[in-house]
Scaffold this active site. Structure first.
Site, short mmCIF file in Angstrom:
data_model
loop_
_atom_site.label_atom_id
_atom_site.label_comp_id
_atom_site.label_asym_id
_atom_site.label_seq_id
_atom_site.Cartn_x
_atom_site.Cartn_y
_atom_site.Cartn_z
N GLU A 24 0.86 -1.19 0.00
CA GLU A 24 0.00 0.00 0.00
C GLU A 24 0.89 1.23 0.00
O GLU A 24 1.81 1.34 0.81
CB GLU A 24 -0.93 -0.02 1.22
CG GLU A 24 -1.70 1.24 1.49
CD GLU A 24 -2.61 1.72 0.35
OE1 GLU A 24 -3.49 0.97 -0.08
OE2 GLU A 24 -2.41 2.88 -0.11
N GLY A 63 -7.80 2.26 2.26
CA GLY A 63 -8.18 2.71 0.92
C GLY A 63 -9.10 3.92 0.92
O GLY A 63 -9.28 4.60 1.93
N THR A 64 -9.68 4.14 -0.26
CA THR A 64 -10.61 5.26 -0.43
C THR A 64 -11.72 5.17 0.60
O THR A 64 -12.10 6.16 1.24
CB THR A 64 -11.24 5.17 -1.85
OG1 THR A 64 -10.19 5.15 -2.80
CG2 THR A 64 -12.18 6.33 -2.11
N CYS A 65 -12.26 3.98 0.75
CA CYS A 65 -13.42 3.76 1.61
C CYS A 65 -13.20 4.30 3.03
O CYS A 65 -13.98 5.12 3.52
CB CYS A 65 -13.71 2.26 1.64
SG CYS A 65 -14.91 1.78 2.87
N GLY A 97 3.42 -0.10 -5.60
CA GLY A 97 3.68 -1.39 -6.22
C GLY A 97 3.64 -1.28 -7.74
O GLY A 97 2.82 -0.55 -8.30
N SER A 139 -9.82 3.36 -7.31
CA SER A 139 -10.20 4.38 -8.29
C SER A 139 -9.88 5.77 -7.76
O SER A 139 -9.53 5.94 -6.60
CB SER A 139 -11.70 4.28 -8.56
OG SER A 139 -12.41 4.51 -7.35
N ILE A 184 -22.37 10.48 -4.70
CA ILE A 184 -21.36 11.21 -3.92
C ILE A 184 -21.74 12.69 -3.83
O ILE A 184 -21.70 13.31 -2.76
CB ILE A 184 -19.95 11.01 -4.52
CG1 ILE A 184 -19.52 9.55 -4.32
CG2 ILE A 184 -18.94 11.96 -3.88
CD1 ILE A 184 -18.17 9.19 -4.92
N GLU A 224 -24.81 13.05 -1.48
CA GLU A 224 -24.51 12.87 -0.05
C GLU A 224 -23.75 14.07 0.51
O GLU A 224 -24.11 14.61 1.56
CB GLU A 224 -23.68 11.59 0.16
CG GLU A 224 -24.49 10.32 -0.05
CD GLU A 224 -23.71 9.03 0.24
OE1 GLU A 224 -24.31 7.97 0.09
OE2 GLU A 224 -22.52 9.09 0.60
N HIS A 249 -42.95 -6.20 15.03
CA HIS A 249 -43.76 -4.97 15.08
C HIS A 249 -43.33 -4.14 16.29
O HIS A 249 -43.12 -4.71 17.36
CB HIS A 249 -45.24 -5.30 15.19
CG HIS A 249 -46.08 -4.08 15.35
ND1 HIS A 249 -46.35 -3.22 14.29
CD2 HIS A 249 -46.68 -3.54 16.45
CE1 HIS A 249 -47.10 -2.22 14.73
NE2 HIS A 249 -47.31 -2.38 16.04
C1 LIG Z 1 -16.91 10.24 -0.99
C2 LIG Z 1 -17.09 8.76 -1.24
C3 LIG Z 1 -18.09 8.08 -0.58
C4 LIG Z 1 -18.26 6.72 -0.81
N1 LIG Z 1 -19.25 6.08 -0.13
C5 LIG Z 1 -19.45 4.76 -0.33
C6 LIG Z 1 -20.43 4.05 0.41
O1 LIG Z 1 -21.13 4.62 1.24
N2 LIG Z 1 -20.58 2.72 0.18
C7 LIG Z 1 -19.81 2.06 -0.74
O2 LIG Z 1 -19.97 0.85 -0.91
N3 LIG Z 1 -18.86 2.71 -1.45
C8 LIG Z 1 -18.66 4.03 -1.26
N4 LIG Z 1 -17.66 4.66 -1.95
C9 LIG Z 1 -16.87 3.90 -2.94
C10 LIG Z 1 -15.81 3.04 -2.22
O3 LIG Z 1 -14.99 3.87 -1.45
C11 LIG Z 1 -14.99 2.28 -3.25
O4 LIG Z 1 -15.85 1.56 -4.10
C12 LIG Z 1 -14.06 1.29 -2.56
O5 LIG Z 1 -13.17 1.96 -1.71
C13 LIG Z 1 -13.27 0.48 -3.60
O6 LIG Z 1 -12.42 -0.39 -2.94
P1 LIG Z 1 -11.06 -0.89 -3.62
O7 LIG Z 1 -10.42 -1.76 -2.61
O8 LIG Z 1 -11.34 -1.42 -4.96
O9 LIG Z 1 -10.20 0.44 -3.84
P2 LIG Z 1 -9.74 1.62 -2.89
O10 LIG Z 1 -10.56 1.72 -1.67
O11 LIG Z 1 -9.69 2.83 -3.77
O12 LIG Z 1 -8.29 1.22 -2.43
C14 LIG Z 1 -7.22 1.14 -3.33
C15 LIG Z 1 -5.93 1.31 -2.55
O13 LIG Z 1 -4.85 1.02 -3.42
C16 LIG Z 1 -3.80 1.92 -3.16
N5 LIG Z 1 -2.96 1.95 -4.37
C17 LIG Z 1 -3.30 2.38 -5.60
N6 LIG Z 1 -2.28 2.18 -6.46
C18 LIG Z 1 -1.29 1.61 -5.75
C19 LIG Z 1 0.00 1.15 -6.07
N7 LIG Z 1 0.48 1.20 -7.32
N8 LIG Z 1 0.76 0.63 -5.09
C20 LIG Z 1 0.30 0.55 -3.81
N9 LIG Z 1 -0.92 0.96 -3.45
C21 LIG Z 1 -1.71 1.47 -4.41
C22 LIG Z 1 -4.49 3.22 -2.86
O14 LIG Z 1 -3.64 4.08 -2.12
C23 LIG Z 1 -5.70 2.73 -2.07
O15 LIG Z 1 -5.42 2.71 -0.69
C24 LIG Z 1 -17.43 6.03 -1.72
C25 LIG Z 1 -16.41 6.72 -2.39
C26 LIG Z 1 -16.24 8.06 -2.16
C27 LIG Z 1 -15.13 8.78 -2.87
#
Ligand SMILES: Cc1cc2nc3c(=O)[nH]c(=O)nc-3n(C[C@H](O)[C@H](O)[C@H](O)COP(=O)(O)OP(=O)(O)OC[C@H]3O[C@@H](n4cnc5c(N)ncnc54)[C@H](O)[C@@H]3O)c2cc1C
Length: 463
Positions: A35, A42-44, A117, A147, A186, A189, A442
Site C-alpha cells: 500500500e 483505501g478510499t473507503c 507497487g 479508483s 457522492i 450525499e 412490530h
Molecule cells: C466520498 C465517497 C463516498 C463513498 N461512499 C461509499 C459508500 O457509502 N458505500 C460504498 O460501498 N462505497 C462508497 N464509496 C466507494 C468506495 O470507497 C470504493 O468503491 C471502494 O473503496 C473500492 O475499494 P477498492 O479496494 O477497490 O479500492 P480503494 O478503496 O480505492 O483502495 C485502493 C488502494 O490502493 C492503493 N494503491 C493504488 N495504487 C497503488 C500502487 N500502485 N501501489 C500501492 N498501493 C496502491 C491506494 O492508495 C488505495 O489505498 C465512496 C467513495 C467516495 C469517494
C-alpha cells in the site's frame, strides 16, 4: 535491493485488497499487502464511505436539533455549530477504523509493504518508496488499486475552492454557496451534508435526471423530497468550465448565465486507478474506460495476475470490492468462489436514504421480463410514524410467473439497513410469497418490506 518471497501479493489495501489479503491468510497463504499510503483502508476508510457517513450523521444531528426537535416538544435554547469539532470526530472515526485494519493485518500475519507497487513481470512486483526498492515474488498477484475522482475538461481543480469529494470532506468553513457538478450519490450525499450545515447547494446535472441507473420512480420521488430540503437541481445542464476568479468560483454552463459561488465540488464519477502499474510488462491491455479486463475468476490474461474492486468493471462499491476479494482468493486456493452480482445492493445515504438491489423496472421492461410489482408507503408504517420519517416507500418487483424476487427498491428511513433483507432474499432465490409469509417484528420499518411483498399479490393489510 531487498528480496522477499510470498504466496500472494495484494497491491492496494482498500476494502478489496485488505479483505483479499485476510482471506488469503485464513486459507493458509503467506501474504504480502503493498500500500502506497501510510494509512490502510483505501478510499473507503480514508476519504470515502466512512468520513462521508460520519459527516452525514453529525450534520443530521445538527439539522434535527435545529429543525425537528420542536415537534417532539424539545426546545434547545441555542444550537450552534463547532465545525472543527465535527471534523475532529470524523477523523477519530477514520483513525479508529484504519488502525483496526492495521491490527487485522498483523493478527493474520500479513506482511505489509509501504510504497508504490509496480508489476515487473509474471510473479514479480517492485515496491518503491522514498528509501528503497524492494523486489517481491509470488505465484499470485491481486491488483486492488481502486479508483480516483473523474475529471471534466475545463474544470480547473485547485484543491482549495474547486475540488473533489476529498476536499468536500474537509471544508474549513461552511460555504455560503456550494455548486455540486454531478447528481450521483457522492454529490448528493456531500451536498446534503453542507446543505444541512447551512450552505446554499446547487446541483448541476448533465442528464435530465439524478442518480442515473437507479429505479426512476424512486428517484423522482426522492428528488421532490430533496428539493423540499432546499437542494436546488438544475438538470440537463452542461458545465463547460469552472475557475477561481478574484477569490470566488465561476462555473460556466452551456446556454446559461455563469454561476458564482464560493466552493465547487466536482463529483462526476470515478475512474479506475490502473496507470503506472507495469501492466504492459505482462501484456494486460486496459479497457477504454480504464479498467482491467478479467474473466469470471478475476484472472487477467497474464498468468497468476488477478484484479478486483474499483479497478475492474462493475459498480464502484466497497462491499462489491470485498465480495470480489474473497471470491478471487477462494478461486485461487480452492478453485471455487463466486460473486452474485444480482444481489449486490447500493445505497445513497441521503435523508431519506435510497437503497436498491436487483433489477429496476426500466431494466425489466428493457429485457422484456414480465413482472408484478408491490409498493408500500412508509406513511402507513407505524414505526416510520413514531420516527416522524414518513417520506418514501418500498417497492418489490417479482417475476410474473415464478414470483421470484427480481428487484427491491426503497426510499425511506434506514433504507440502507432494510435492503440487506432483500439482498438475502434475492441471494436465496426467494419469492415475494416467501417474504410475505415471513413474520416481521412490530413495530419496525421492516414491516414495510413485508407489506410491499404482500402487495405484489394485492393483499397488503395496512393500505
Ligand atoms: C466520498 C465517497 C463516498 C463513498 N461512499 C461509499 C459508500 O457509502 N458505500 C460504498 O460501498 N462505497 C462508497 N464509496 C466507494 C468506495 O470507497 C470504493 O468503491 C471502494 O473503496 C473500492 O475499494 P477498492 O479496494 O477497490 O479500492 P480503494 O478503496 O480505492 O483502495 C485502493 C488502494 O490502493 C492503493 N494503491 C493504488 N495504487 C497503488 C500502487 N500502485 N501501489 C500501492 N498501493 C496502491 C491506494 O492508495 C488505495 O489505498 C465512496 C467513495 C467516495 C469517494
Amino acid at each position: 535491493m531487498p528480496n522477499q518471497e510470498h504466496d500472494l501479493i495484494v497491491i492496494g489495501a482498500g476494502p478489496g485488497g485488505y479483505v483479499a489479503a485476510i482471506r488469503g491468510a485464513q486459507l493458509g497463504l503467506n501474504v504480502a499487502c503493498v500500500e502506497q499510503d501510510p494509512v490502510l483502508g483505501g478510499t473507503c476508510l480514508r476519504i470515502g464511505c466512512i468520513p462521508s457517513k460520519a459527516l452525514l450523521e453529525s450534520s443530521d444531528r445538527f439539522y434535527e436539533a435545529r429543525e425537528r426537535f420542536a415537534i417532539h416538544g424539545i426546545h434547545p435554547t441555542e444550537v450552534t455549530l463547532d465545525l472543527p469539532a465535527m471534523m475532529r470526530r470524523k477523523e477519530q472515526v477514520v483513525t479508529t477504523l484504519t488502525r483496526g485494519v492495521e491490527a487485522l493485518l498483523k493478527k493474520n500475519k500479513i506482511t505489509r509493504y509501504l510504497g508504490r507497487g509496480r508489476i515487473k513481470g509474471l510473479g514479480r512486483v517492485n515496491v518503491m518508496n522514498s528509501e528503497q526498492v524492494t523486489e517481491l515474488k509470488a505465484k499470485h498477484i491481486i491488483i486492488a488499486t481502486g479508483s480516483k475522482p473523474a475529471t471534466l475538461p475545463g474544470i480547473e481543480l485547485d484543491s482549495a475552492y474547486i475540488g473533489t469529494s476529498t476536499e468536500a470532506l474537509s471544508f474549513p468553513e461552511v460555504p455560503r454557496h456550494l455548486v455540486v457538478i454531478g447528481g450521483g450519490y457522492i454529490g448528493l450525499e456531500l451536498g446534503t451534508v453542507w446543505r444541512r450545515l447551512g450552505a446554499k447547494v446547487t446541483v448541476l446535472e448533465f442528464l435530465d435526471r439524478i442518480l442515473n441507473g437507479m429505479d426512476s420512480e424512486i428517484v423522482s420521488e426522492a428528488r421532490k423530497v430533496f428539493a423540499k430540503q432546499g437542494l436546488e437541481f438544475r438538470l440537463g445542464t452542461k458545465v463547460s468550465a469552472a475557475k477561481v476568479q478574484n477569490g470566488s468560483c465561476v462555473v460556466d454552463v452551456v446556454g446559461g448565465e455563469p454561476i458564482h459561488c464560493d466552493r465547487v465540488l466536482l463529483a462526476v464519477g470515478r475512474t479506475p486507478n490502473t496507470e503506472h502499474l507495469g501492466l504492459e510488462e505482462v501484456g494486460i491491455v486496459l479497457h477504454k474506460k480504464g479498467y482491467i479486463p478479467v474473466n469470471a475468476k478475476f484472472a487477467t490474461i497474464a498468468e497468476g495476475i488477478y484484479a478486483i474492486g474499483d479497478a475492474i468493471a462493475g459498480p464502484m462499491l466497497a462491499h462489491k470490492a470485498e465480495e470480489e476479494g474473497v471470491a478471487c482468493v477462494e478461486q485461487i486456493v480452492t478453485g471455487y468462489g463466486h460473486v452474485n452480482y444480482d444481489a449486490i445492493p447500493a445505497v445513497v445515504y441521503t435523508d431519506p436514504e435510497i437503497a436498491s438491489v436487483g433489477q429496476t423496472e426500466e431494466q425489466l421492461k428493457e429485457a422484456g421480463i414480465d413482472y408484478r410489482k408491490g409498493s408500500f408507503p412508509f406513511r402507513a408504517n407505524g414505526r416510520a410514524r413514531t420516527l416522524g420519517q414518513v417520506d418514501g416507500f418500498v417497492k418489490v418487483l417479482a417475476h410474473a410467473n415464478t414470483d421470484r424476487i427480481l428487484g427491491v427498491h426503497i426510499l425511506g428511513p434506514h433504507a440502507g439497513d432494510l435492503i440487506n433483507e432483500a439482498g438475502a432474499a434475492i441471494a436465496f432465490g426467494a419469492t415475494s410469497e416467501d417474504l410475505a409469509r415471513t413474520c416481521h417484528v412490530h413495530p419496525t420499518l421492516g414491516e414495510g418490506m413485508r407489506e410491499a411483498a404482500m402487495a405484489v399479490s394485492g393483499r397488503a393489510i395496512h393500505i
